[in-house]
Motif scaffolding. Sequence first.
Motif, PDB file in Angstrom:
ATOM      1  N   ILE A  51       0.713  -0.926  -0.036  1.00  0.00           N
ATOM      2  CA  ILE A  51      -0.023   0.713   0.220  1.00  0.00           C
ATOM      3  C   ILE A  51       0.816   0.978  -0.030  1.00  0.00           C
ATOM      4  O   ILE A  51       1.716   1.869   0.799  1.00  0.00           O
ATOM      5  N   LYS A  52       0.962   2.031  -1.626  1.00  0.00           N
ATOM      6  CA  LYS A  52       1.903   3.435  -1.599  1.00  0.00           C
ATOM      7  C   LYS A  52       0.992   4.851  -0.644  1.00  0.00           C
ATOM      8  O   LYS A  52      -0.085   4.713  -0.370  1.00  0.00           O
ATOM      9  N   VAL A  60      -7.009   5.493   5.031  1.00  0.00           N
ATOM     10  CA  VAL A  60      -8.375   5.348   5.580  1.00  0.00           C
ATOM     11  C   VAL A  60      -9.265   5.944   5.788  1.00  0.00           C
ATOM     12  O   VAL A  60     -10.910   5.791   5.570  1.00  0.00           O
ATOM     13  N   ALA A  61      -8.670   7.028   6.575  1.00  0.00           N
ATOM     14  CA  ALA A  61     -10.048   8.029   7.323  1.00  0.00           C
ATOM     15  C   ALA A  61     -11.129   8.427   5.742  1.00  0.00           C
ATOM     16  O   ALA A  61     -12.327   8.723   6.481  1.00  0.00           O
ATOM     17  N   GLY A  62     -10.430   8.454   4.878  1.00  0.00           N
ATOM     18  CA  GLY A  62     -10.970   8.797   3.958  1.00  0.00           C
ATOM     19  C   GLY A  62     -11.875   7.577   2.919  1.00  0.00           C
ATOM     20  O   GLY A  62     -12.239   7.842   1.913  1.00  0.00           O
ATOM     21  N   GLY A  63     -11.793   6.942   3.265  1.00  0.00           N
ATOM     22  CA  GLY A  63     -12.255   5.307   2.637  1.00  0.00           C
ATOM     23  C   GLY A  63     -12.090   4.664   1.435  1.00  0.00           C
ATOM     24  O   GLY A  63     -12.071   4.289   0.975  1.00  0.00           O
ATOM     25  N   GLU A  64     -10.396   5.814   1.121  1.00  0.00           N
ATOM     26  CA  GLU A  64      -9.606   5.396  -0.497  1.00  0.00           C
ATOM     27  C   GLU A  64      -8.272   5.007  -0.004  1.00  0.00           C
ATOM     28  O   GLU A  64      -8.178   5.911   0.483  1.00  0.00           O
ATOM     29  N   LEU A  65      -7.569   4.108  -0.515  1.00  0.00           N
ATOM     30  CA  LEU A  65      -6.222   4.091  -0.798  1.00  0.00           C
ATOM     31  C   LEU A  65      -5.926   4.637  -1.960  1.00  0.00           C
ATOM     32  O   LEU A  65      -6.609   3.977  -3.162  1.00  0.00           O
ATOM     33  N   ASP A  66      -4.848   5.333  -1.678  1.00  0.00           N
ATOM     34  CA  ASP A  66      -4.623   6.406  -3.339  1.00  0.00           C
ATOM     35  C   ASP A  66      -3.668   5.099  -5.014  1.00  0.00           C
ATOM     36  O   ASP A  66      -4.482   4.645  -6.101  1.00  0.00           O
ATOM     37  N   ASP A  67      -3.211   4.293  -3.973  1.00  0.00           N
ATOM     38  CA  ASP A  67      -2.099   3.753  -4.838  1.00  0.00           C
ATOM     39  C   ASP A  67      -2.022   2.155  -3.869  1.00  0.00           C
ATOM     40  O   ASP A  67      -1.107   2.215  -3.064  1.00  0.00           O
ATOM     41  N   VAL A  68      -2.107   0.498  -4.903  1.00  0.00           N
ATOM     42  CA  VAL A  68      -2.329  -0.551  -3.880  1.00  0.00           C
ATOM     43  C   VAL A  68      -1.198  -1.100  -5.843  1.00  0.00           C
ATOM     44  O   VAL A  68      -1.837  -1.138  -6.297  1.00  0.00           O
ATOM     45  N   GLU A  69       0.066  -2.190  -4.861  1.00  0.00           N
ATOM     46  CA  GLU A  69       0.625  -2.739  -6.050  1.00  0.00           C
ATOM     47  C   GLU A  69       0.378  -3.884  -5.171  1.00  0.00           C
ATOM     48  O   GLU A  69       1.078  -4.916  -3.878  1.00  0.00           O
ATOM     49  N   VAL A  70      -0.070  -5.221  -6.453  1.00  0.00           N
ATOM     50  CA  VAL A  70      -0.167  -6.856  -5.310  1.00  0.00           C
ATOM     51  C   VAL A  70       1.205  -6.746  -7.013  1.00  0.00           C
ATOM     52  O   VAL A  70       1.347  -6.647  -8.510  1.00  0.00           O
ATOM     53  N   GLY A  71       1.513  -8.099  -5.710  1.00  0.00           N
ATOM     54  CA  GLY A  71       1.924  -9.493  -6.723  1.00  0.00           C
ATOM     55  C   GLY A  71       1.900 -10.405  -6.612  1.00  0.00           C
ATOM     56  O   GLY A  71       2.281 -10.794  -5.302  1.00  0.00           O
ATOM     57  N   ILE A  72       2.007 -11.096  -8.305  1.00  0.00           N
ATOM     58  CA  ILE A  72       1.901 -12.932  -8.207  1.00  0.00           C
ATOM     59  C   ILE A  72       3.201 -13.494  -9.122  1.00  0.00           C
ATOM     60  O   ILE A  72       2.613 -12.943  -9.751  1.00  0.00           O
ATOM     61  N   ASP A  89       3.258 -16.220 -14.936  1.00  0.00           N
ATOM     62  CA  ASP A  89       4.886 -15.449 -14.345  1.00  0.00           C
ATOM     63  C   ASP A  89       4.789 -14.222 -14.132  1.00  0.00           C
ATOM     64  O   ASP A  89       4.298 -12.986 -14.749  1.00  0.00           O
ATOM     65  N   ASP A  90       5.214 -13.640 -12.812  1.00  0.00           N
ATOM     66  CA  ASP A  90       5.147 -12.019 -12.427  1.00  0.00           C
ATOM     67  C   ASP A  90       5.037 -11.467 -13.241  1.00  0.00           C
ATOM     68  O   ASP A  90       4.185 -10.489 -13.380  1.00  0.00           O
ATOM     69  N   LEU A  91       3.103 -11.443 -12.494  1.00  0.00           N
ATOM     70  CA  LEU A  91       2.495 -10.922 -12.444  1.00  0.00           C
ATOM     71  C   LEU A  91       2.029  -9.568 -11.709  1.00  0.00           C
ATOM     72  O   LEU A  91       1.630  -9.440 -10.498  1.00  0.00           O
ATOM     73  N   ARG A  92       2.401  -8.456 -11.876  1.00  0.00           N
ATOM     74  CA  ARG A  92       2.416  -7.571 -11.102  1.00  0.00           C
ATOM     75  C   ARG A  92       1.517  -6.819 -11.672  1.00  0.00           C
ATOM     76  O   ARG A  92       1.544  -5.834 -13.133  1.00  0.00           O
ATOM     77  N   ALA A  93       0.377  -5.764 -10.943  1.00  0.00           N
ATOM     78  CA  ALA A  93      -0.698  -4.757 -11.289  1.00  0.00           C
ATOM     79  C   ALA A  93      -0.539  -3.745 -10.003  1.00  0.00           C
ATOM     80  O   ALA A  93      -0.111  -3.471  -9.008  1.00  0.00           O
ATOM     81  N   ASN A  94      -0.836  -2.661 -10.657  1.00  0.00           N
ATOM     82  CA  ASN A  94      -0.947  -0.875  -9.515  1.00  0.00           C
ATOM     83  C   ASN A  94      -2.392  -0.841  -9.832  1.00  0.00           C
ATOM     84  O   ASN A  94      -3.179  -0.870 -11.339  1.00  0.00           O
ATOM     85  N   MET A  95      -3.239  -0.799  -8.438  1.00  0.00           N
ATOM     86  CA  MET A  95      -4.138  -0.087  -7.922  1.00  0.00           C
ATOM     87  C   MET A  95      -4.749   0.517  -7.715  1.00  0.00           C
ATOM     88  O   MET A  95      -3.799   1.324  -6.951  1.00  0.00           O
ATOM     89  N   ALA A 109     -11.375  -1.470  -6.901  1.00  0.00           N
ATOM     90  CA  ALA A 109     -10.081  -1.076  -7.162  1.00  0.00           C
ATOM     91  C   ALA A 109     -10.991   0.410  -8.489  1.00  0.00           C
ATOM     92  O   ALA A 109     -11.265  -0.353  -9.603  1.00  0.00           O
ATOM     93  N   THR A 110     -10.543   1.458  -8.575  1.00  0.00           N
ATOM     94  CA  THR A 110     -11.155   2.209  -9.981  1.00  0.00           C
ATOM     95  C   THR A 110     -10.600   1.738 -11.539  1.00  0.00           C
ATOM     96  O   THR A 110     -11.258   1.591 -12.037  1.00  0.00           O
ATOM     97  N   SER A 111      -9.315   1.472 -11.289  1.00  0.00           N
ATOM     98  CA  SER A 111      -8.484   1.289 -12.330  1.00  0.00           C
ATOM     99  C   SER A 111      -7.200   0.583 -12.099  1.00  0.00           C
ATOM    100  O   SER A 111      -6.973   0.604 -10.957  1.00  0.00           O
ATOM    101  N   ALA A 112      -7.282  -0.760 -13.047  1.00  0.00           N
ATOM    102  CA  ALA A 112      -5.305  -0.922 -12.393  1.00  0.00           C
ATOM    103  C   ALA A 112      -4.862  -1.790 -14.315  1.00  0.00           C
ATOM    104  O   ALA A 112      -5.170  -1.171 -15.042  1.00  0.00           O
ATOM    105  N   THR A 113      -3.983  -1.376 -13.841  1.00  0.00           N
ATOM    106  CA  THR A 113      -2.336  -1.703 -15.120  1.00  0.00           C
ATOM    107  C   THR A 113      -1.602  -2.817 -14.426  1.00  0.00           C
ATOM    108  O   THR A 113      -0.833  -3.060 -13.680  1.00  0.00           O
ATOM    109  N   GLY A 114      -1.533  -3.065 -15.596  1.00  0.00           N
ATOM    110  CA  GLY A 114      -0.328  -4.024 -15.052  1.00  0.00           C
ATOM    111  C   GLY A 114       0.967  -5.033 -16.024  1.00  0.00           C
ATOM    112  O   GLY A 114       0.531  -4.960 -17.645  1.00  0.00           O
ATOM    113  N   THR A 115       1.790  -5.896 -15.581  1.00  0.00           N
ATOM    114  CA  THR A 115       2.223  -6.696 -16.630  1.00  0.00           C
ATOM    115  C   THR A 115       2.583  -7.624 -15.990  1.00  0.00           C
ATOM    116  O   THR A 115       2.768  -7.930 -14.605  1.00  0.00           O
TER     117      THR A 115
END
Length: 244
Positions: A51-52, A60-72, A89-95, A109-115
């Motif tokens: 969580i960035k 948290v108080a605002g109910g929304e996280l700006d940027d979350v990175e997920v790696g599988i 392999d190496d799925l990386r997504a930026n939410m 997440a409103t949007s997501a991009t990744g590789t």
Amino acid sequence: MRALRILLVVVVVLGGLFVLADRLAVNFAEGEAADKLRANENLATTPDVSIKGFPFLTQVAGGELDDVEVGIDDYEAVAGAEGQKIRIDDLRANMRGVEFSGDYSSATATSATGTASVSYAELLKTATSEPTEIGPVTARVVGLSDGGNGKIKVTVEASIGGTKLPQPVSVLSTVTAEGDAVRVHADSLPSFGPFRVAEDEVRGITDFEQKIDDLPGGIRLDKVEAAKNGVEITVKGSHVRLAG
């Protein structure tokens, strides 16, 4: 002056405590999110969740996280109607813009991009089949590799009249993402000596596609490109579900 020094010390101490509390909270939240994602997607291993942004507690108080990175590291996606699997392999997504419920049971997440990437060995499973007869020629794809300049080298093993050719033949192919599939299309057709065979019959061997369904959270294929060890994939999505 003494009162000012005391005030500064108090501010520094409180600030340090806030930073400590914020980091403890974000570490806890990352662990909880990783566990929920593993359970929701039935993953073999726990993914990396980061969580960035700072401070976390105000997000948290605002109910929304700006940027979350997920790696599988290894994800098994559905590869067709019959339920076959293909390893991603190496799925990386930026939410971006991750909204979550009050009890943290769901997050979107409103949007997501990744590789991600798919090895040539995994992709070859789609192309490999029983030898196909085209008139006097019997052929099948036996290898995929990097052809350079964004191309895939497709290697075909063939025999003519029951006699195996001394060397496999190869063609360079273009790889594209079309809908939920990775498509491989030969730029030119292999030569089988003096024998002329119909183009559509040859392409029935050299050309193929690999469907990749059910990526995590509903993200989808966007672009694909040939690389040294496999195809590199770009994914994207909107209203991507992380949990719940």
